[in-house]
Design an enzyme around this catalytic site. Structure first.
Site: not given
Length: 236
Positions: A136-137
């Protein structure tokens, strides 16, 4: 930012950790049983147990986070793929600036263009959740470089959150079935992505309220949901 919408809510009250005799042996087992069953425990005692549980678990959680991060950097297809693509467009994300640490905020991790990636070891429950959060990051890192994301622009914020939740695996269908059952089966993936994006955008200081966040997410939804770069399609 990767939000943990399904974990126990963090306690914002100022609490101190209980005495050592309450953190081990029979007494800890008794308190754990009370918390799990909800029998014979007050709301204040629940909050105290949650605080004690986090304090008791911190050293192991940090150790596990570092070990799991090392494993993902070497063996996770999605993490390796995203790391490679961030590097190809000029990013400098590496093991040196992916940090496991304790977070006060109720989140799984975060990305800063200058600081790198933070993984919140006290909220990450296992190796596979860490993989989702790190992916996600890394999508955020990719978007900042590729699309010049400006988080003061709510449409930019909404788009990168949609893409990060879509491509990370956080909203995979089996996760959603565990959380919400089989109802609305065909809509679970999209509903999860929208829920997470709205939650993140609503926390933006430039967003007035949840209604505005929902409106912005819906405005950019079609174009951002269909943009799977750098993947060819949604794999996770």
């Amino acid at each position: 930012m990767s939000d943990l919408t399904d974990a126990p809510q963090a306690n914002t009250d100022t609490l101190t950790t209980s005495a050592p005799d309450k953190l081990s042996g029979f007494e800890w087992w008794r308190r754990s049983l009370q918390y799990r069953t909800g029998m014979g425990i007050s709301e204040d005692e629940k909050k105290q147990f949650e605080h004690d549980y986090r304090a008791k678990s911190l050293p192991k959680q940090c150790t596990d986070c570092v070990a799991n991060l090392d494993w993902m950097l070497n063996y996770s297809p999605s993490v390796i793929f995203m790391m490679d693509h961030v590097k190809k467009i000029g990013g400098n994300i590496s093991k040196s600036n992916i940090i496991c640490d304790v977070c006060d905020d109720y989140k799984g991790g975060g990305f800063h263009p200058e600081g790198g990636i933070l993984l919140c070891s006290n909220w990450i429950t296992d190796k596979w959740q860490l993989e989702d959060i790190l992916t996600h990051e890394l999508v955020h890192a990719y978007d900042f470089l590729k699309f010049k994301v400006d988080l003061t622009n709510l449409k930019h914020h909404a788009c990168t959150e949609i893409r990060a939740s879509m491509l990370s695996g956080e909203c995979r269908i089996f996760n959603e079935i565990k959380k919400t059952g089989l109802g609305d089966f065909g809509k679970k993936f999209q509903s999860c992505i929208k829920r997470r994006a709205i939650l993140s955008v609503s926390a933006n200081p430039n967003c007035k309220d949840t209604q505005e966040a929902e409106k912005v997410v819906n405005t950019v939804w079609q174009s951002c949901f269909n943009d799977t770069r750098p993947f060819e399609r949604v794999y996770r």
